[in-house]
Design a protein around this motif. Structure first.
Motif, PDB file in Angstrom:
ATOM      1  N   MET A   1       0.819  -1.204   0.000  1.00 62.64           N
ATOM      2  CA  MET A   1       0.000   0.000   0.000  1.00 62.64           C
ATOM      3  C   MET A   1       0.854   1.255   0.000  1.00 62.64           C
ATOM      4  N   GLY A   2       1.868   1.292   0.892  1.00 71.71           N
ATOM      5  CA  GLY A   2       2.706   2.472   1.021  1.00 71.71           C
ATOM      6  C   GLY A   2       3.946   2.158   1.819  1.00 71.71           C
ATOM      7  N   HIS A   3       4.882   3.086   1.828  1.00 72.30           N
ATOM      8  CA  HIS A   3       6.141   2.887   2.557  1.00 72.30           C
ATOM      9  C   HIS A   3       6.805   4.234   2.781  1.00 72.30           C
ATOM     10  N   THR A   4       7.755   4.257   3.720  1.00 69.71           N
ATOM     11  CA  THR A   4       8.450   5.506   4.024  1.00 69.71           C
ATOM     12  C   THR A   4       9.664   5.722   3.132  1.00 69.71           C
ATOM     13  N   ASP A   5       9.961   4.762   2.250  1.00 68.10           N
ATOM     14  CA  ASP A   5      10.939   4.970   1.172  1.00 68.10           C
ATOM     15  C   ASP A   5      12.305   5.386   1.712  1.00 68.10           C
ATOM     16  N   GLU A   6      12.933   4.464   2.479  1.00 68.87           N
ATOM     17  CA  GLU A   6      14.235   4.763   3.062  1.00 68.87           C
ATOM     18  C   GLU A   6      15.206   3.619   2.823  1.00 68.87           C
ATOM     19  N   ASP A   7      16.497   3.889   3.068  1.00 64.88           N
ATOM     20  CA  ASP A   7      17.520   2.856   2.999  1.00 64.88           C
ATOM     21  C   ASP A   7      18.630   3.211   3.987  1.00 64.88           C
ATOM     22  N   ARG A   8      18.562   2.628   5.187  1.00 63.45           N
ATOM     23  CA  ARG A   8      19.594   2.851   6.199  1.00 63.45           C
ATOM     24  C   ARG A   8      20.443   1.596   6.301  1.00 63.45           C
ATOM     25  N   ARG A   9      21.442   1.489   5.468  1.00 62.85           N
ATOM     26  CA  ARG A   9      22.288   0.309   5.448  1.00 62.85           C
ATOM     27  C   ARG A   9      22.979   0.139   6.799  1.00 62.85           C
ATOM     28  N   VAL A  10      23.018  -1.095   7.295  1.00 63.59           N
ATOM     29  CA  VAL A  10      23.602  -1.388   8.589  1.00 63.59           C
ATOM     30  C   VAL A  10      25.002  -1.956   8.390  1.00 63.59           C
ATOM     31  N   THR A  11      26.003  -1.249   8.908  1.00 58.48           N
ATOM     32  CA  THR A  11      27.387  -1.737   8.830  1.00 58.48           C
ATOM     33  C   THR A  11      27.932  -2.132  10.197  1.00 58.48           C
ATOM     34  N   ASP A  12      27.325  -1.638  11.293  1.00 52.96           N
ATOM     35  CA  ASP A  12      27.686  -2.076  12.641  1.00 52.96           C
ATOM     36  C   ASP A  12      26.495  -1.786  13.558  1.00 52.96           C
ATOM     37  N   PHE A  13      26.647  -2.148  14.835  1.00 51.43           N
ATOM     38  CA  PHE A  13      25.519  -2.033  15.759  1.00 51.43           C
ATOM     39  C   PHE A  13      25.541  -0.723  16.560  1.00 51.43           C
ATOM     40  N   PHE A  14      26.108   0.293  15.987  1.00 52.51           N
ATOM     41  CA  PHE A  14      26.102   1.609  16.611  1.00 52.51           C
ATOM     42  C   PHE A  14      25.521   2.624  15.635  1.00 52.51           C
ATOM     43  N   GLN A  15      24.447   2.197  14.955  1.00 49.92           N
ATOM     44  CA  GLN A  15      23.817   3.020  13.937  1.00 49.92           C
ATOM     45  C   GLN A  15      22.305   3.104  14.163  1.00 49.92           C
ATOM     46  N   PRO A  16      21.675   4.126  13.600  1.00 46.21           N
ATOM     47  CA  PRO A  16      20.228   4.352  13.850  1.00 46.21           C
ATOM     48  C   PRO A  16      19.322   3.602  12.887  1.00 46.21           C
ATOM     49  N   PHE A  17      19.372   2.261  12.935  1.00 41.40           N
ATOM     50  CA  PHE A  17      18.425   1.506  12.122  1.00 41.40           C
ATOM     51  C   PHE A  17      17.151   1.251  12.922  1.00 41.40           C
ATOM     52  N   PHE A  18      16.124   0.717  12.257  1.00 37.94           N
ATOM     53  CA  PHE A  18      14.783   0.653  12.842  1.00 37.94           C
ATOM     54  C   PHE A  18      14.538  -0.672  13.550  1.00 37.94           C
ATOM     55  N   THR A  19      13.797  -0.583  14.672  1.00 33.52           N
ATOM     56  CA  THR A  19      13.471  -1.786  15.437  1.00 33.52           C
ATOM     57  C   THR A  19      11.951  -1.970  15.458  1.00 33.52           C
ATOM     58  N   ASP A  20      11.354  -2.038  16.641  1.00 34.35           N
ATOM     59  CA  ASP A  20       9.946  -2.394  16.748  1.00 34.35           C
ATOM     60  C   ASP A  20       9.053  -1.171  16.580  1.00 34.35           C
ATOM     61  N   ALA A  21       7.753  -1.392  16.557  1.00 37.76           N
ATOM     62  CA  ALA A  21       6.799  -0.291  16.368  1.00 37.76           C
ATOM     63  C   ALA A  21       5.568  -0.498  17.232  1.00 37.76           C
ATOM     64  N   ALA A  22       4.978   0.612  17.688  1.00 37.84           N
ATOM     65  CA  ALA A  22       3.712   0.625  18.415  1.00 37.84           C
ATOM     66  C   ALA A  22       2.818   1.681  17.776  1.00 37.84           C
ATOM     67  N   PHE A  23       1.518   1.617  18.068  1.00 39.24           N
ATOM     68  CA  PHE A  23       0.557   2.490  17.390  1.00 39.24           C
ATOM     69  C   PHE A  23      -0.426   3.078  18.400  1.00 39.24           C
ATOM     70  N   TRP A  24      -0.711   4.364  18.230  1.00 38.73           N
ATOM     71  CA  TRP A  24      -1.774   5.009  18.996  1.00 38.73           C
ATOM     72  C   TRP A  24      -2.576   5.856  18.020  1.00 38.73           C
ATOM     73  N   GLY A  25      -3.832   5.450  17.803  1.00 35.17           N
ATOM     74  CA  GLY A  25      -4.643   6.150  16.816  1.00 35.17           C
ATOM     75  C   GLY A  25      -4.020   6.032  15.439  1.00 35.17           C
ATOM     76  N   LYS A  26      -3.777   7.148  14.816  1.00 33.13           N
ATOM     77  CA  LYS A  26      -3.233   7.168  13.460  1.00 33.13           C
ATOM     78  C   LYS A  26      -1.763   7.552  13.422  1.00 33.13           C
ATOM     79  N   VAL A  27      -1.090   7.322  14.542  1.00 30.90           N
ATOM     80  CA  VAL A  27       0.342   7.602  14.627  1.00 30.90           C
ATOM     81  C   VAL A  27       1.081   6.319  14.992  1.00 30.90           C
ATOM     82  N   ALA A  28       2.127   6.011  14.236  1.00 30.88           N
ATOM     83  CA  ALA A  28       3.023   4.905  14.555  1.00 30.88           C
ATOM     84  C   ALA A  28       4.252   5.462  15.258  1.00 30.88           C
TER      85      ALA A  28
END
Length: 420
Positions: A1-28
């Motif tokens: 349906m849709g996506h946030t259209d990103e690419d955060r390549r992971v080269t080590d574990f000290f980078q801002p890649f994405f983990t889990d998600a929660a939802f309240w109303g229409k905000v993730a």
């Protein structure tokens, strides 16, 4: 349906890649491994829109939400003397080897469009940190409880100024109380012993804790060295019921339930999520979901990932959610680079695949961390929180999910009823 259209390549574990998600109303609210979390407008699933990025804290960054309260897990000791200093992203060279803060960060986000580190209200130190946490509402008492999973008892250290300590003989999970009207008074209120399995194996910690609160069924399951089932009729004082496991599984990762509470749905993570454990030659136990009878702990059946993955695709069954419907028992799961899968386990002895996405390898020449961290059904769509891609949104048209309950919010690992 849709996506946030990103690419955060992971080269080590000290980078801002994405983990889990929660939802309240229409905000993730999407967790960020090394950095904080962000808010996303999902009112139009065809065009999700990032509203704000909050830079605050180190890994793992798993997230929970209740109203304007946002909870974030920190699972590595960091140098701090007050709450705001926990936002500082310590580099690997200066990570506190012992005695630093780890536990729960609590934010009050009054406007998701302008969320920032200034919204941090307080922190609660928890023993051996918070790998992840489970949101358990206790509205009669005006509070939210957090069941805190430590995952591993390391590094060891004595009590810190935040009250957290860590011992190799952990053997528990902790309950954090957050008063809704006064979150700054949040504190640890209970240590919950995990007990021993039938063969005297000590359950030392939980990786995740699944919770069901639906039509009188109030259960929790600790996914740890063994699976440990609790009665949470009193959610502040979980009561041990039984423990169980399966041959070939060294430690559980995730646990949830059918909405009637009769089946516990368990998964594990061989290779720690970074290894290619879904190749054709890998044993079935490495790429399966397990279904147990909650009354007896007996294994009822398993579902095996049917599509082999390559040697350059990290793959295990990772985080999942149960579709809120009483018509069928259906789960949605992320499996890293194997993508997102939908499984009908109404008959747990013969579970069947309903739908799937299996994208090509993120990097065909190299093994790298990528793919679906977790996938969840929320109000008619499947939301895949993807390590490198951000948020991907799918629509599933299938009679098995027809009439699924509309939910005003969703937290990972928490199932609230009623469903019809």
């Amino acid at each position: 349906m849709g996506h946030t259209d990103e690419d955060r390549r992971v080269t080590d574990f000290f980078q801002p890649f994405f983990t889990d998600a929660a939802f309240w109303g229409k905000v993730a609210y999407q967790g960020v491994w090394w950095g904080g979390f962000r808010t996303i407008d999902v009112s139009d699933p065809r065009r999700p829109r990032v509203l704000s990025e909050v830079d605050c804290g180190v890994f793992q960054g798993d997230i929970g939400v209740w109203g304007d309260l946002v909870f974030r897990s920190v699972d590595s000791p960091v140098t701090a003397t007050n709450a705001q200093q926990t936002c500082a992203n310590d580099s690997p060279a200066v990570l506190a080897p012992a005695g630093g803060f780890e536990g729960i960060q609590i934010f009050r986000v009054k406007d998701p469009r302008r969320a920032s580190a200034r919204d941090l209200v307080t922190v609660v130190g928890t023993d051996c940190g918070s790998h992840t946490h489970t949101v358990v509402p206790d509205l009669r008492n005006g509070r939210i409880l957090l069941y805190v999973s430590s995952s591993g008892a390391a590094p060891e250290y004595a009590a810190t100024r935040f009250g957290n300590s860590c011992s190799a003989e952990h053997g528990k999970f902790q309950v954090v109380e957050v008063p809704i009207r006064a979150p700054q008074r949040a504190r640890v209120i209970a240590d919950v012993p995990l007990g021993r399995s039938a063969d005297a194996t000590v359950a030392n910690d939980c990786h995740d804790i699944g919770v069901l609160m639906n039509q009188g069924r109030r259960l929790a399951v600790c996914a740890g060295d063994v699976a440990v089932l609790f009665d949470i009729t009193n959610p502040a004082a979980p009561r041990f019921l039984r423990s169980f496991s399966a041959p070939g599984v060294s430690s559980w990762h995730s646990g949830q339930f059918s909405y009637d509470g009769r089946v516990a749905v368990m998964g594990w993570e061989p290779g720690g999520g970074v290894a290619p454990e879904c190749e054709a030659a890998d044993p079935a136990v490495n790429k399966s979901i397990f279904f147990f009878d909650t009354r007896t702990g007996r294994l009822l059946g398993t579902w095996q990932l049917p599509r082999p993955q390559s040697a350059t695709e990290n793959c295990t069954i990772h985080n999942y959610g149960i579709v809120p419907t009483a018509r069928r028992d259906v789960l949605v799961t992320g499996a890293y680079q194997a993508g997102t899968w939908v499984v009908d386990f109404t008959d747990p002895r013969r579970p069947r695949t309903l739908a799937w996405t299996d994208p090509p390898s993120y990097d065909p020449a190299n093994l790298t961390l990528a793919g679906a961290w977790g996938s969840y059904w929320y109000n008619g769509h499947i939301y895949e929180t993807n390590i490198t891609e951000g948020l991907n949104i799918y629509r599933l048209r299938h009679p098995a999910v027809r009439g699924a309950r509309w939910q005003p919010f969703l937290n990972p690992q928490t199932q609230l009823g009623p469903v019809r």
